[in-house]
Design a protein around this motif. Structure first.
Motif, mmCIF file in Angstrom:
data_model
loop_
_atom_site.group_PDB
_atom_site.id
_atom_site.type_symbol
_atom_site.label_atom_id
_atom_site.label_comp_id
_atom_site.label_asym_id
_atom_site.label_seq_id
_atom_site.Cartn_x
_atom_site.Cartn_y
_atom_site.Cartn_z
ATOM 1 N N ARG A 45 0.949 -1.388 0.163
ATOM 2 C CA ARG A 45 -0.058 0.360 -0.306
ATOM 3 C C ARG A 45 0.959 1.067 -0.223
ATOM 4 O O ARG A 45 0.768 2.253 0.917
ATOM 5 C CB ARG A 45 -0.879 -0.024 1.122
ATOM 6 N N GLY A 57 -0.593 4.674 0.320
ATOM 7 C CA GLY A 57 -1.188 4.372 1.407
ATOM 8 C C GLY A 57 -2.781 4.428 1.889
ATOM 9 O O GLY A 57 -3.328 4.942 2.585
ATOM 10 N N THR A 64 5.554 -2.184 8.490
ATOM 11 C CA THR A 64 5.830 -1.113 9.071
ATOM 12 C C THR A 64 6.537 -1.469 10.520
ATOM 13 O O THR A 64 6.318 -1.440 11.368
ATOM 14 C CB THR A 64 4.049 -1.003 10.103
ATOM 15 N N THR A 105 3.744 5.511 9.936
ATOM 16 C CA THR A 105 3.029 7.012 8.922
ATOM 17 C C THR A 105 1.871 6.126 7.757
ATOM 18 O O THR A 105 1.829 7.680 7.508
ATOM 19 C CB THR A 105 4.453 6.827 8.235
ATOM 20 N N GLY A 106 1.546 5.152 7.984
ATOM 21 C CA GLY A 106 1.049 4.473 6.699
ATOM 22 C C GLY A 106 0.835 4.011 5.925
ATOM 23 O O GLY A 106 0.532 4.041 4.576
ATOM 24 N N PHE A 107 2.487 4.592 6.009
ATOM 25 C CA PHE A 107 3.287 3.702 4.220
ATOM 26 C C PHE A 107 4.068 2.762 4.712
ATOM 27 O O PHE A 107 5.073 3.010 5.438
ATOM 28 C CB PHE A 107 4.000 4.975 3.896
ATOM 29 N N TRP A 156 6.521 10.666 5.466
ATOM 30 C CA TRP A 156 4.915 10.647 5.822
ATOM 31 C C TRP A 156 4.153 11.359 4.584
ATOM 32 O O TRP A 156 2.496 11.648 4.397
ATOM 33 C CB TRP A 156 5.006 11.678 6.713
ATOM 34 N N THR A 215 3.588 9.380 0.190
ATOM 35 C CA THR A 215 3.830 9.065 -0.930
ATOM 36 C C THR A 215 5.492 9.044 -1.775
ATOM 37 O O THR A 215 5.726 10.277 -1.787
ATOM 38 C CB THR A 215 2.772 8.296 -1.303
#
Length: 523
Positions: A300, A303, A359, A365-367, A390, A392
């Motif tokens: 992903r 994100g 992670t 960070t969502g990425f 933080w 892409t």
């Protein structure tokens, strides 16, 4: 319009008693069945027939077109001497749409047409009667109910009702956002459309179609679609919950591009589709060869809810460069453009290999983070962590991890491949395969956790196999192929040979159980 097809031979006297001329094959454009049953839309029609004469003289074509219910009144006629062709060639008569419209009077009307050949006054029989229906009608704008509960990438239905003016379309053409128009039939003017929203705010255009395909009134509506839950199944680009095999072409029997072979859940893969036919966007023209030499990673990376593609060049003119291209959740074509960057450190060094790491840094960070094998600054190499930023396509400077290879040799002697596997609480953990090509040793490290500040790495090590693909020239793609919670490996080799290595019974003291499933990439 009268058209003679082919050169015309000089006319000669037609000897008495010779066989009569004849009319051979005939047809229309747009095509119609001579026996009837075809409905042509509001368009001009070209009629053609092949004329034959045993004596080989030039032929004059006669043509007549009538309404089926008024056979004695010609809608259009071509008399002798108006259209001349050589024997064996086609005569063509084009009738404009306006002629049909005037004769039809706003209703769907049947027409009948015939040709006859004339050779020096000796006439053939009229050809068999051919017929079709002409449709000058156009229906009003349909009534469309917007979908409720729409989710991006998930099928949703839209109901279409007949126009309020009482007209009854035979079908509808719909277009979602900038997609290609799609036609669906209607039953009594009613239809159900199934579509997949591909964005948060979508535009749907629905146009009425007459029996002959004439476009009528249209309606346009806007509807919203919610983001789906995140797809945590690594490599599932098609959105069915099953990992897919993603490879770069230009090798192993595949043309250049990014090839997606849908997984079946048991190790086999379906026919591969080139989702990278447009290229990565480095050129103004589609250039799939620009993918050559890249390593594809799935995760992903934008994100969002879908699995995306990160591609990295370990060598060549773009060495150290990477890019991110968003997936659409349904295995569709990758966009030709997106965030790009470089995985270089302070002195310009870059990794020889990269792997998606979920992670592992714990920064959330969502990425996804990345792991790589990169120079350690002392003449050797290290397994290095590239923590995700933080935004892409942004990664921090690498941290060399304080960990050695399973046999203590240099990291460049090993090949890495990673995947995320399901973990308690609806989360995932990162697993890393380590393969030494020269000896065939294969290990997997599970539950990786790295400290970007100290370089400490924790994991659980399992010696998976020995003598595995020793010396083989294969690509590794890691995934939980059979969704049993244990990481597995696809290998891709010469001629598109694919082997799914399904592992089970991991042990810290001995080899794992192994089931192999063989396939061949087809496209």
């Amino acid at each position: 319009m009268l058209i003679a097809v082919g050169s015309v031979q000089p006319a000669s006297a037609h000897a008495a008693g010779k066989d009569r001329p004849s009319v051979g094959s005939q047809g229309t454009s747009p095509a119609s069945a001579c026996a009837g049953g075809t409905v042509l839309g509001d368009t001009s029609v070209a009629f053609r027939a092949r004329l034959q004469d045993p004596a080989g003289t030039a032929l004059s074509a006669e043509f007549r077109l009538v309404r089926a219910d008024r056979p004695g009144t010609a809608v259009m006629a071509v008399g002798p001497g108006k259209l001349t062709v050589a024997s064996g060639q086609e005569a063509v008569v084009e009738v404009p749409a306006a002629t049909f419209e005037n004769a039809a009077g706003g209703r769907i009307t049947d027409f009948v047409w015939q040709f006859r050949a004339d050779a020096d006054g000796l006439k053939s029989q009229w050809s068999p009667q051919c017929r079709f229906a002409f449709d000058p009608t156009r229906q009003g704008a349909p009534v469309v109910a917007g979908p409720s509960g729409a989710v991006i990438g998930k099928p949703v239905t839209v109901t279409v009702a007949p126009p309020a003016d009482g007209s009854v379309p035979a079908g509808y053409s719909y277009q979602l956002n900038v997609g290609a128009p799609v036609e669906v039939p209607a039953d009594g003017g009613r239809a159900v459309i199934t579509l997949k929203p591909d964005r948060a705010v979508n535009t749907l255009t629905v146009t009425s179609l007459s029996p002959g395909g004439n476009s009528g009134g249209r309606v346009q509506l806007t509807f919203s679609a919610a983001a789906p839950p995140p797809n945590l199944t690594t490599a599932d680009l098609t959105g069915d919950g099953v990992p897919d095999l993603v490879t770069v072409g230009g090798r192993d029997g595949l043309p250049s591009g990014i090839w997606l072979a849908p997984g079946t859940g048991d190790g086999h893969v379906g026919p591969a589709v080139n989702i990278g036919a447009a290229g990565p966007g480095f050129s103004t023209e589609p250039t799939p060869s620009d993918w050559d030499g890249a390593v594809p990673l799935t995760g992903r990376f934008t994100g969002g809810s879908f699995q995306d593609l990160l591609f990295y060049y370990p060598g060549g003119i773009r060495a150290g460069h990477f890019g991110v291209r968003a997936g659409d959740g349904g295995g569709g074509a990758l966009p030709a453009g997106g965030p790009n960057g470089d995985l270089t450190d302070w002195v310009g060094s870059y990794p020889s290999q990269v792997a998606e790491a979920g992670t592992v840094s714990g920064r959330a960070t969502g990425f996804p983070d990345l792991l790589g094998i990169a120079p350690d600054g002392s003449g050797g190499t290290a397994l290095s962590l590239y923590p995700a930023g933080w935004v892409t396509g942004v990664f921090d400077m690498p941290t060399a991890l304080n960990v050695r290879t399973p046999d203590g040799t240099d990291w460049n002697d090993w090949t890495i491949a990673s995947t995320e596997v399901a973990a308690p609480g609806g989360t995932t953990s990162t697993a890393l395969f380590l393969w030494k090509k020269s000896t065939g040793e294969l290990d997997v490290w599970k539950d990786l956790a790295a400290d970007p500040n100290t370089g400490a790495l924790t994991y659980h090590a399992f010696p998976v196999a020995t003598g595995w693909n020793t010396g083989a020239d294969v690509q590794l793609r890691a995934a939980d192929i059979d969704s049993d919670g244990t990481p597995d490996l696809w290998t891709v080799g010469a001629g598109g040979q694919v082997t799914a290595n399904l592992f089970h019974g991991l042990s810290a003291t001995g080899p794992a159980g192994l089931t192999q499933v063989n396939s061949t990439l087809s496209h």
